[in-house]
Design an enzyme around this catalytic site. Structure first.
Site, short mmCIF file in Angstrom:
data_model
loop_
_atom_site.label_atom_id
_atom_site.label_comp_id
_atom_site.label_asym_id
_atom_site.label_seq_id
_atom_site.Cartn_x
_atom_site.Cartn_y
_atom_site.Cartn_z
N GLY A 40 6.76 6.48 3.77
CA GLY A 40 5.79 6.80 3.23
C GLY A 40 5.62 8.10 3.25
CG LEU A 43 -2.92 13.48 4.05
CD1 LEU A 43 -4.42 13.51 4.15
CD2 LEU A 43 -2.23 15.01 4.18
NE ARG A 330 -17.24 5.21 3.47
CZ ARG A 330 -16.20 5.95 3.26
NH1 ARG A 330 -14.96 5.21 3.63
NH2 ARG A 330 -15.88 7.29 3.06
C1 LIG Z 1 -10.27 6.44 -3.68
C2 LIG Z 1 -10.16 6.73 -2.29
C3 LIG Z 1 -10.95 8.05 -1.92
C4 LIG Z 1 -10.74 8.14 -0.64
N1 LIG Z 1 -11.33 9.27 0.07
C5 LIG Z 1 -11.33 9.72 1.28
C6 LIG Z 1 -11.91 10.88 1.72
O1 LIG Z 1 -12.63 11.65 1.03
N2 LIG Z 1 -11.96 10.92 3.27
C7 LIG Z 1 -11.04 10.09 4.23
O2 LIG Z 1 -11.21 10.56 5.27
N3 LIG Z 1 -10.43 9.16 3.48
C8 LIG Z 1 -10.58 8.92 2.26
N4 LIG Z 1 -9.91 7.59 1.71
C9 LIG Z 1 -9.07 7.09 2.61
C10 LIG Z 1 -7.71 7.92 2.84
O3 LIG Z 1 -7.46 8.48 1.66
C11 LIG Z 1 -6.53 6.99 3.09
O4 LIG Z 1 -6.78 6.26 4.24
C12 LIG Z 1 -5.21 8.07 3.64
O5 LIG Z 1 -5.27 8.71 2.71
C13 LIG Z 1 -4.24 7.11 4.10
O6 LIG Z 1 -3.00 8.01 4.20
P1 LIG Z 1 -1.83 7.31 4.75
O7 LIG Z 1 -0.79 8.63 4.66
O8 LIG Z 1 -1.85 6.45 5.82
O9 LIG Z 1 -1.39 6.42 3.49
P2 LIG Z 1 -1.02 6.66 2.04
O10 LIG Z 1 -1.62 7.95 1.71
O11 LIG Z 1 -1.61 5.39 1.25
O12 LIG Z 1 0.50 6.88 1.67
C14 LIG Z 1 1.33 5.55 1.81
C15 LIG Z 1 2.77 5.91 1.62
O13 LIG Z 1 3.58 4.85 1.87
C16 LIG Z 1 4.41 4.70 0.58
N5 LIG Z 1 4.84 3.17 0.97
C17 LIG Z 1 4.09 2.11 1.15
N6 LIG Z 1 4.81 1.01 1.35
C18 LIG Z 1 6.08 1.27 1.24
C19 LIG Z 1 7.33 0.80 1.07
N7 LIG Z 1 7.41 -0.51 1.35
N8 LIG Z 1 8.36 1.42 0.84
C20 LIG Z 1 8.44 2.76 0.69
N9 LIG Z 1 7.33 3.54 0.68
C21 LIG Z 1 6.23 2.58 0.81
C22 LIG Z 1 3.83 4.89 -0.46
O14 LIG Z 1 4.60 5.26 -1.16
C23 LIG Z 1 3.15 6.18 -0.11
O15 LIG Z 1 3.97 7.43 0.26
C24 LIG Z 1 -9.99 7.50 0.48
C25 LIG Z 1 -9.42 6.07 -0.01
C26 LIG Z 1 -9.59 5.91 -1.43
C27 LIG Z 1 -8.87 4.60 -1.90
#
Ligand SMILES: Cc1cc2nc3c(=O)[nH]c(=O)nc-3n(C[C@H](O)[C@H](O)[C@H](O)COP(=O)(O)OP(=O)(O)OC[C@H]3O[C@@H](n4cnc5c(N)ncnc54)[C@H](O)[C@@H]3O)c2cc1C
Length: 637
Positions: A40, A43, A330
């Site tokens: 992943g 962030l 929410r």
């Molecule tokens: C439209 C929208 C708006 C949002 N706005 C906000 C906001 O304003 N404030 C807030 O706090 N939160 C917000 N959220 C929630 C927040 O964006 C997410 O919870 C957060 O960005 C998740 O970050 P993460 O790094 O955990 O995962 P992600 O950013 O989802 O990254 C997942 C990563 O894992 C990789 N991945 C997944 N499965 C595999 C696999 N099997 N093999 C290889 N790579 C894989 C993907 O390629 C990606 O790089 C929002 C969500 C949405 C849907």
């Protein structure tokens, strides 16, 4: 199985400091001997990969997008929370901790939530130092706004593109490490299986999404940062390719899955317009700072919204929750919208929406102020709907958005599979039964930048003499064979149904029975239907093309295999929890005025499920101990 969350001793405010002072450290020369896989590049993943590499570890990072900077985090709009108290409105770490714990309806760990609040202020400094263009006040101080479930202004933002700006900053740091050859980046590569050797996670099997080739990668530890699983509902605000496969594979290899049924339905998405739609668009919660939500008082209202006089409008959130009004959390806002829509007061062609109206704030603050705060969101709304929201209310509707559930992790973000860590949205740790808006970018970032890079050393300190892990080990061969077998089974199936048509049906079952409100009968029915659909999938799915090529239908089918299993666990979990809490609303357990009826005596625990075989799960419980606050009845009235 006894679940030990490994909460450090001491007062709440000292726990993380105690941990930092006493955990084992690895010096930079030794870190160079250790390999870590980060799955992943959102962030959580980008922050972790960059920080681990900066510290000296050898990192491989995988993502399925064509570049790490397109991870789903980039879509986040509204903001990121921090208890800085720039507004002098009474905010501090304790208040943020309490708001978050209460927002999650007292179904999360005190120590984790406190650490989240404690690390929020340094995180904002960290991002500001990296050059994130946060909105600023006239005098140059960073600006704030409010999100749901709080009465202070602690949300930092960069217009409606906060996730994008934060991810670009993290991506810059990741790129620096890629250039320094400390991170090997694999874009368009999807992890298909976790490899376990002698009870420890030691690698992954990966599919190159362009060529279809499988490859083996070993490491001393594996970190999953794979985001949320709300795409199980098919229609959601998540990017189309988001999926739950990596955590589901990990679950099947021994990592317990916590609170799978705790999923968040966001109140302010654009309503579904047709049966064939495949994606829902979020309108940021930040809009609820200045927008007022209402429906007509008359069920058969035919007039345009601007022609409906004030006395014929029902500002139902302000009516039901006067203390928080349009900024009710929410889960509560979505349920209140559903209640009005189900009662026949919905608006729009399908009567599945409510109004979000800026008339009053424009009159009070002027159009320019509203434009400066939300201009890009209004533009997006205009492009999608053709409606100018400066002059006519937006139509919004609840939509699947976020998963509070995920892999069970202890205080160190370590799953129950040794050597496997889960960070960001893919773990269950901080949000309880309902996440507060703008707390997720925060969680993903502090997990990746501040927590995991330290805690993983406590485990890896035992691995200094292990040496390279060979990918010739039989466990790699077995894992690779099972992946090959899965793809062959799918591609050789001579069915007649598309992947999307089957996924859409799964989504409908989940939306009807395991979303904003749930019942025993509905969940039992859903479990039966999911099992039937799973059988139908294996008989009827049709995927054209070959395995050894760019084949997006095949990618989707492989992800749906996992969703079809995970969906059952979500329903099993919702069925087991005979109470209502946060986003988990069981109709049988509600107060006379329709609020969630929590049962602390019987359900003050985290449900952590062990996988036995498909459709067969064992429940383990992590009792939640509240030493520093007394869980209260959650009220926003
Ligand atoms: C439209 C929208 C708006 C949002 N706005 C906000 C906001 O304003 N404030 C807030 O706090 N939160 C917000 N959220 C929630 C927040 O964006 C997410 O919870 C957060 O960005 C998740 O970050 P993460 O790094 O955990 O995962 P992600 O950013 O989802 O990254 C997942 C990563 O894992 C990789 N991945 C997944 N499965 C595999 C696999 N099997 N093999 C290889 N790579 C894989 C993907 O390629 C990606 O790089 C929002 C969500 C949405 C849907």
């Amino acid at each position: 199985m006894k679940l030990d969350a490994k909460i450090p001793t001491g007062d709440l405010k000292d726990k993380w400091k105690n941990y930092q002072s006493h955990c084992r450290l690895i010096n930079p020369a030794n870190k160079r001997k250790l390999d870590i896989i980060v799955v992943g590049s959102g962030l959580a993943g980008a922050g972790a990969a960059a920080t681990l590499a900066e510290g000296g570890y050898n990192v491989k990072c995988f993502c399925f997008q064509d570049t790490p900077r397109r991870a789903h985090s980039i879509a986040a709009q509204g903001g990121i929370n921090a208890a800085k108290n720039y507004q002098n409105d009474g905010d501090n770490t304790w208040r943020m901790f309490y708001d978050t714990l209460k927002g999650g309806d007292f179904r999360s760990r005190e120590a984790n939530v406190y650490r989240l609040a404690e690390l929020s202020a340094p995180l904002i400094d960290h991002f500001a130092q990296q050059g994130v263009p946060f909105a600023r006040e006239y005098g140059g101080v960073l600006a704030n706004r409010s999100f749901g479930g709080v009465q202070v202004q602690r949300t930092f933002y960069a217009r409606g593109q906060t996730g994008q700006q934060l991810l670009l900053a993290s991506y810059s740091q990741l790129s620096r490490q890629i250039a320094a050859k400390k991170v090997q980046m694999f874009s368009r590569h999807e992890v298909q299986e976790i490899v376990v050797i002698d009870g420890k996670a030691r690698g992954v099997i990966v599919r190159d999404l362009v060529s279809g080739e499988l490859s083996r990668h070993s490491a001393h530890a594996v970190v999953l940062a794979t985001g949320g699983y709300s795409k199980v509902f098919f229609l959601s605000t998540l990017a189309m390719n988001c999926n739950g496969s990596a955590i589901w594979k990990a679950h099947k290899k021994g990592a317990l899955f916590a609170s799978p049924s705790f999923t968040q339905i966001h109140p302010t998405a654009l309503p579904q317009g047709s049966e064939t739609q495949s994606k829902l668009t979020l309108m940021s919660e930040s809009l609820r700072n200045d927008g007022r939500i209402w429906v007509p008082k008359n069920k058969d209202e035919k007039r345009a919204p601007n022609d409906i006089p004030e006395e014929e409008r029902d500002y139902y959130l302000e009516r039901r929750y006067p203390a928080f009004g349009n900024l009710a959390p929410r889960d509560i806002s979505s349920r209140a919208a559903k209640e009005r829509i189900d009662a026949g007061y919905g608006v729009g062609p399908l009567k599945n929406a409510v109004y979000l109206d800026f008339k009053h704030s424009i009159a009070r603050l002027g159009k320019d102020t509203i434009k400066s705060r939300y201009g890009n969101l209004f533009e997006m709304y205009l492009k999608i709907t053709g409606i100018d929201a400066y002059t006519e209310p937006m139509k919004i509707s609840p939509a699947p958005h976020f998963s509070m559930g995920g892999l069970w992790v202890d205080y160190e973000l370590h799953t129950t599979l040794p050597g496997l860590y889960a960070i960001g949205e893919c773990n269950f740790a901080d949000h309880g039964a309902n996440r507060l808006g703008a707390n997720s970018l925060l969680q993903a970032s502090v997990d990746g930048y501040f927590i995991l890079p330290l805690t993983i050393g406590n485990y890896l300190a035992d691995d200094l003499k292990t040496g390279k892990i060979s990918t010739d080990h039989a466990a790699f061969s077995e894992a690779e064979a099972s992946v090959k077998n899965k793809f062959e089974k799918i591609i050789n199936n001579n069915g007649t149904k598309t992947v999307d048509s089957l996924h859409r049906r799964l989504g409908k079952i989940m939306w009807q029975e395991c979303a904003m409100s749930r019942t025993k009968e509905g969940l039992e029915k859903a479990i039966r239907e999911i099992r039937e659909l799973r059988e139908e999938f294996y008989k009827e799915v049709k995927v054209t093309g070959k395995i050894q090529e760019f084949n997006q239908e095949l990618d989707k089918a492989s992800r749906l295999v996992d969703f079809l299993e995970m969906a059952e666990l979500m329903c099993v979990d919702a069925l087991e929890r005979n109470e209502s809490c946060g986003a988990h609303f069981r109709e049988e357990y509600q107060t006379s005025d329709g609020e969630a009826l929590r049962n602390d005596e019987s359900y003050s625990y985290v449900s952590a499920w062990e996988f036995k075989n498909v459709g067969n799960f064992i429940l383990h419980k992590e009792e939640l101990k509240f030493e520093f606050v007394q869980p209260s009845v959650r009220s926003y009235k």
